[in-house]
Write a protein that holds these residues in place. Structure first.
Motif, mmCIF file in Angstrom:
data_model
loop_
_atom_site.group_PDB
_atom_site.id
_atom_site.type_symbol
_atom_site.label_atom_id
_atom_site.label_comp_id
_atom_site.label_asym_id
_atom_site.label_seq_id
_atom_site.Cartn_x
_atom_site.Cartn_y
_atom_site.Cartn_z
ATOM 1 N N PHE A 154 -15.559 32.124 -2.475
ATOM 2 C CA PHE A 154 -15.670 33.570 -2.247
ATOM 3 C C PHE A 154 -14.860 34.345 -3.285
ATOM 4 C CE2 PHE A 154 -14.762 37.618 -0.245
ATOM 5 C CZ PHE A 154 -15.964 37.940 0.392
ATOM 6 N N PHE A 155 -13.670 33.861 -3.596
ATOM 7 C CA PHE A 155 -12.810 34.536 -4.570
ATOM 8 C C PHE A 155 -12.943 33.960 -5.975
ATOM 9 C CE2 PHE A 155 -10.555 35.375 -0.527
ATOM 10 C CZ PHE A 155 -10.506 36.756 -0.598
ATOM 11 N N GLY A 156 -13.795 32.952 -6.135
ATOM 12 C CA GLY A 156 -13.988 32.384 -7.466
ATOM 13 C C GLY A 156 -12.760 31.675 -8.001
ATOM 14 N N LEU A 157 -11.996 31.037 -7.127
ATOM 15 C CA LEU A 157 -10.769 30.367 -7.550
ATOM 16 C C LEU A 157 -11.084 28.996 -8.138
ATOM 17 C CD1 LEU A 157 -8.526 31.177 -4.451
ATOM 18 C CD2 LEU A 157 -8.600 32.389 -6.629
ATOM 19 N N LEU A 162 -7.256 20.373 -3.729
ATOM 20 C CA LEU A 162 -6.848 21.089 -2.526
ATOM 21 C C LEU A 162 -6.604 20.114 -1.373
ATOM 22 C CD1 LEU A 162 -9.208 24.191 -2.482
ATOM 23 C CD2 LEU A 162 -6.723 24.221 -2.694
ATOM 24 N N PRO A 163 -5.581 20.359 -0.549
ATOM 25 C CA PRO A 163 -5.354 19.490 0.621
ATOM 26 C C PRO A 163 -6.536 19.574 1.591
ATOM 27 C CG PRO A 163 -3.446 20.898 0.191
ATOM 28 C CD PRO A 163 -4.557 21.407 -0.671
ATOM 29 N N GLY A 171 -2.553 27.539 2.475
ATOM 30 C CA GLY A 171 -1.365 27.881 1.707
ATOM 31 C C GLY A 171 -1.588 27.731 0.214
ATOM 32 N N ALA A 172 -2.278 26.641 -0.186
ATOM 33 C CA ALA A 172 -2.556 26.433 -1.608
ATOM 34 C C ALA A 172 -3.466 27.528 -2.164
ATOM 35 C CB ALA A 172 -3.194 25.061 -1.816
ATOM 36 N N LEU A 173 -4.470 27.938 -1.390
ATOM 37 C CA LEU A 173 -5.354 29.020 -1.843
ATOM 38 C C LEU A 173 -4.596 30.337 -1.956
ATOM 39 C CD1 LEU A 173 -8.563 28.229 0.249
ATOM 40 C CD2 LEU A 173 -8.281 27.971 -2.222
ATOM 41 N N ALA A 174 -3.679 30.581 -1.024
ATOM 42 C CA ALA A 174 -2.904 31.823 -1.083
ATOM 43 C C ALA A 174 -2.052 31.893 -2.344
ATOM 44 C CB ALA A 174 -2.026 31.934 0.161
ATOM 45 N N LEU A 175 -1.522 30.748 -2.784
ATOM 46 C CA LEU A 175 -0.711 30.724 -4.002
ATOM 47 C C LEU A 175 -1.532 31.062 -5.247
ATOM 48 C CD1 LEU A 175 1.515 27.560 -3.352
ATOM 49 C CD2 LEU A 175 2.200 29.972 -3.228
ATOM 50 N N HIS A 176 -2.822 30.701 -5.236
ATOM 51 C CA HIS A 176 -3.690 30.944 -6.385
ATOM 52 C C HIS A 176 -4.498 32.229 -6.258
ATOM 53 C CE1 HIS A 176 -2.855 26.630 -6.906
ATOM 54 N NE2 HIS A 176 -3.152 26.812 -8.178
ATOM 55 N N LEU A 177 -4.278 32.980 -5.192
ATOM 56 C CA LEU A 177 -5.064 34.193 -4.980
ATOM 57 C C LEU A 177 -4.946 35.194 -6.133
ATOM 58 C CD1 LEU A 177 -7.022 35.296 -2.891
ATOM 59 C CD2 LEU A 177 -5.109 36.440 -1.766
ATOM 60 N N PRO A 178 -3.787 35.347 -6.781
ATOM 61 C CA PRO A 178 -3.729 36.270 -7.931
ATOM 62 C C PRO A 178 -4.659 35.895 -9.086
ATOM 63 C CG PRO A 178 -1.515 35.770 -7.129
ATOM 64 C CD PRO A 178 -2.455 34.849 -6.414
ATOM 65 N N GLU A 179 -5.165 34.651 -9.095
ATOM 66 C CA GLU A 179 -6.049 34.206 -10.166
ATOM 67 C C GLU A 179 -7.526 34.401 -9.815
ATOM 68 O OE1 GLU A 179 -5.048 30.129 -10.711
ATOM 69 O OE2 GLU A 179 -2.891 30.512 -10.844
ATOM 70 N N LEU A 180 -7.816 35.232 -8.818
ATOM 71 C CA LEU A 180 -9.206 35.387 -8.376
ATOM 72 C C LEU A 180 -10.101 35.883 -9.511
ATOM 73 C CD1 LEU A 180 -10.128 38.620 -7.791
ATOM 74 C CD2 LEU A 180 -8.404 38.357 -6.025
#
Length: 580
Positions: A154-157, A162-163, A171-180
C-alpha cells in the motif's frame, strides 16, 4: 424447502439434486447471469488473495476455477460461491513462506481429507455450538492481520526480511514508513477512494471493478512518466512446460500436477515424507477447521437471505472433495466466500449452476485476459484487500457486542481477538471456546437455587411436624452447582429432624450432583435426620437407580409427588432425633 431429514443427510451433490426439482429455462438464465456477474467479481479478488497468501496470482484463479466448480457440484448449499477467501490468509502465508507452494498444496490436500472425515462423522451441526464472541473475535483478528500484510504494498515500501509475526512485522514497517513511495500510495489511495465512494452511485457495478481499472490506468501513466509502480507482471513470472517464459500470469488452463512435485521453499520439488506431513498437520488442521466454520456460516447466512435450508454434512463433504481435487491443479485452499455468495443471491441465482458458471467465467478470464491482468498494480491489490479486511471484520457487530453483551462475552471476544493477532488462530479459538464454556457453566450453575417453601400455603397447605422443613431445588444439579447447593442445605437444616426436598425443577443430575447428594444424605444420617425426596424427574431418578441410591433404606425415601411426601411425614411424625 427440503424435508427436515435432508438437513442432516450426507450425499455428494445434495444441493444440486435438490435444485433439479422444477428447474427450467428461466432458472438456467438467472443462474448464468448471476454466475457471470460473480465470476467477474471473483477474478481480481482471487488474484489478490493468492498474492496475500504468499503465492503467485494464477493459483488463486486456479482455486476459483477448480474449487468453485467441484464444491458447487458436490456440496450441500445451493447458492454458496467457493474459492480463496481472506480468512485463510493468516494460515496460508506462514505455510507458503516455510514450505513453498508444494507445502501449501500438500496442506490443502490434507485439509481436504480432514473435511471429508468431519463430514463422515457428521459434525456439521457442531459448528453451531461455537459462540458468537469467539467467531467475531477471531474474524476481527484475522482482518487486522490481513490489513497489516497489505501495508508494505500500500505504501510502496521496499523492505526485505520482514518478520512473520504480526507485531514485529508492524514495527519493522513503521520504522521504514518515512521511505514510502508516494506514486504507489497515490495509486492505492485512488483505489481505496473509488472502493468507498462508488457504492453511493447505485450503478449496480461492483466497486472493485472500476477501482482496479482506473488504478491500472493511473499506474500505467505513472510508469510512462518514469515513476515505477510495482505490477503483477513486474512482481511475478512463469515458466511453461514447453520452456516458454513470461511475466505476469500464464494464459493457459490449470494442468494436472502432483502436489509433492511442486516447488518447495528452495525452488526444487518438495517431495513427500512422513516428517513433512507431521510439520504440515497443524496447518492442515487449521485450514480444515476454518474452512468448515466459514463454509457453514456462509450457508447459514444464505439460508437467512433465501428462506432455504442447507445440508451441513453434505456441505462439509463437498468442501472436502473440492480441497482434495484442487491441489492437483495448483489451487490453494477453497471455502465458501460470504461476500461473493451474497452477491450471487442478489444477482438472482437459484442453484449451484450459478457457481459453476462463475468458475467457467474465471477460467475464461484466465485464458483471454491474462495479458491485461498482468498490468494490475500491486498497491491497488493491497487497497482492495484492505477493504475486504474491513468488511470481514464486521466492526459494527463488535461495537454492538461491547455495548450490549455481558462482560464475560466481551472478555471472550478480546481474548480471541488478541490471541489471533499475537499468536495463532487455532490457539485463539481454543482459548475462546474454553473461556466461553467456563463462563457458560458458571452462569448455569448460578441459576440453581434453593428456596424454603415450608410456609408456602399453596404448596404446603398444612403445618409440618416440629423440626421438619420443605426446600425446593430449582435448576440442574451438576458438578458446578451441586456442592454449593447441598452445602447450603446442610447449613439450613443443621437443627432439623427431617427435610423434604422438592426436586420437580431439577432437569439434570450428573455424577457430581449424585456425589454431592450422597454426601448430604450420609451427613444427615449421622445426625439422625431423615431426607424425603419428592417429584423427582425421570433423568435424575434414572441416575439414582443406576447408582443404587434410589433403593436406600433408613434416612432416605422417595415419593412421586410432594403431597404424598407431606402425608408420609405427617402420618409418621418421627420422634425428635439427638444430634451428634
Amino acid at each position: 424447502m427440503p424435508h427436515r431429514a435432508h438437513l442432516f443427510s450426507l450425499r455428494p451433490g445434495h444441493a444440486l439434486r435438490e435444485s433439479c426439482r422444477g428447474y427450467g429455462r428461466t432458472h438456467l438464465l438467472r443462474d448464468v447471469l448471476a454466475g457471470i456477474s460473480v465470476g467477474i467479481i471473483a477474478i481480481p479478488l482471487a488474484m489478490a488473495l493468492a498474492i496475500a497468501s504468499g503465492v503467485a496470482p494464477q493459483y488463486g484463479l486456479y482455486t476459483a476455477i477448480v474449487g468453485g466448480f467441484v464444491i458447487a457440484l458436490a456440496g450441500g448449499s445451493r447458492l454458496s460461491i467457493s474459492g480463496p477467501t481472506a480468512a485463510f490468509v493468516v494460515i496460508l502465508y506462514p505455510i507458503a513462506q516455510q514450505h513453498g507452494l508444494g507445502g501449501l498444496l500438500l496442506a490443502t490436500l490434507m485439509a481436504g481429507v480432514l473435511l471429508v472425515v468431519m463430514a463422515l462423522l457428521r459434525v456439521g451441526r457442531l459448528v453451531e455450538y461455537i459462540p458468537e464472541p469467539v467467531i467475531l473475535g477471531f474474524t476481527a483478528g484475522i482482518a487486522v492481520v490481513i490489513a497489516g500484510l497489505q501495508l508494505k504494498d500500500f505504501f510502496g515500501l521496499t523492505v526485505d526480511g520482514l518478520p512473520e509475526a504480526f507485531l514485529p512485522r508492524l514495527g519493522a514497517l513503521a520504522l521504514h514508513l518515512p521511505e514510502l513511495h508516494w506514486p504507489s500510495l497515490l495509486v492505492a489511495g485512488i483505489t481505496l477512494a473509488i472502493m468507498l465512494l462508488w457504492p453511493r452511485l447505485n450503478t449496480g457495478v461492483p466497486p472493485h471493478l472500476p477501482a482496479v481499472l482506473l488504478a491500472g490506468l493511473a499506474a500505467a501513466w505513472l510508469n510512462q512518466q518514469g515513476l515505477a509502480i510495482d505490477t503483477i507482471s513486474s512482481r511475478f513470472s512463469y515458466l511453461l512446460p514447453d520452456g516458454t517464459q513470461g511475466a505476469g500470469i500464464p494464459p493457459v488452463l490449470p494442468a494436472l500436477v502432483w502436489p509433492w512435485q511442486q516447488p518447495g521453499p528452495h525452488g526444487d520439488a518438495i517431495g513427500l515424507s512422513w516428517t513433512l506431513i507431521q510439520e504440515l498437520l497443524p496447518g492442515a488442521f487449521a485450514i480444515a477447521m476454518l474452512g468448515a466454520i466459514e463454509s457453514l456460516l456462509c450457508a447459514v447466512v444464505l439460508d437467512g437471505m433465501t428462506d432455504q435450508r442447507h445440508s451441513a454434512n453434505s456441505e462439509l463433504l463437498g468442501q472436502g472433495i473440492g480441497n482434495l481435487v484442487v491441489p492437483f491443479f495448483g489451487g490453494i485452499p477453497a471455502t465458501a466466500a460470504i461476500a461473493r455468495s451474497a452477491a450471487n443471491v442478489r444477482a438472482g441465482a437459484v442453484s449451484p449452476v450459478a457457481a459453476m458458471v462463475h468458475a467457467l467465467v474465471v477460467l475464461a478470464g484466465l485464458v483471454l485476459l491474462a495479458r491485461w491482468l498482468a498490468y494490475l498494480p500491486m498497491p491497488a491489490m493491497a487497497a482492495l484487500l484492505l477493504v475486504v479486511a474491513w468488511n470481514m471484520s464486521e466492526a459494527h457487530k463488535a461495537v454492538h457486542l461491547f455495548k450490549t453483551a455481558p462482560r464475560g462475552d466481551v472478555l471472550v471476544f478480546l481474548t480471541c481477538f488478541s490471541l489471533t493477532i499475537a499468536l495463532d488462530m487455532v490457539i485463539a479459538i481454543t482459548a475462546g471456546m474454553l473461556m466461553a464454556m467456563v463462563l457458560f457453566v458458571k452462569n448455569i450453575a448460578e441459576m440453581t437455587r434453593v428456596s424454603d417453601i415450608s410456609h408456602h400455603t399453596g404448596l404446603v397447605p398444612e403445618a409440618l411436624p416440629v423440626g421438619w422443613a420443605v426446600y425446593r431445588i430449582n435448576g440442574p444439579l451438576f458438578f458446578a452447582a451441586a456442592d454449593r447447593v447441598f452445602g447450603e442445605l446442610a447449613l439450613l437444616t443443621r437443627d432439623h429432624h427431617g427435610v423434604v426436598l422438592s426436586m420437580d425443577a431439577v432437569p439434570v443430575l450428573d455424577a457430581g450432583g449424585l456425589s454431592a447428594l450422597s454426601r448430604f444424605v450420609s451427613e444427615c444420617g449421622r445426625r439422625g435426620m431423615k431426607v424425603v425426596v419428592a417429584d423427582l424427574p425421570f433423568q435424575p431418578w434414572q441416575v439414582l437407580v443406576r447408582a443404587g441410591l434410589a433403593s436406600a433404606n433408613g434416612e432416605l425415601s422417595f415419593y412421586p409427588t410432594l403431597p404424598q411426601a407431606l402425608d408420609h411425614v405427617r402420618q409418621h411424625r418421627p420422634a425428635p432425633a439427638h444430634t451428634a
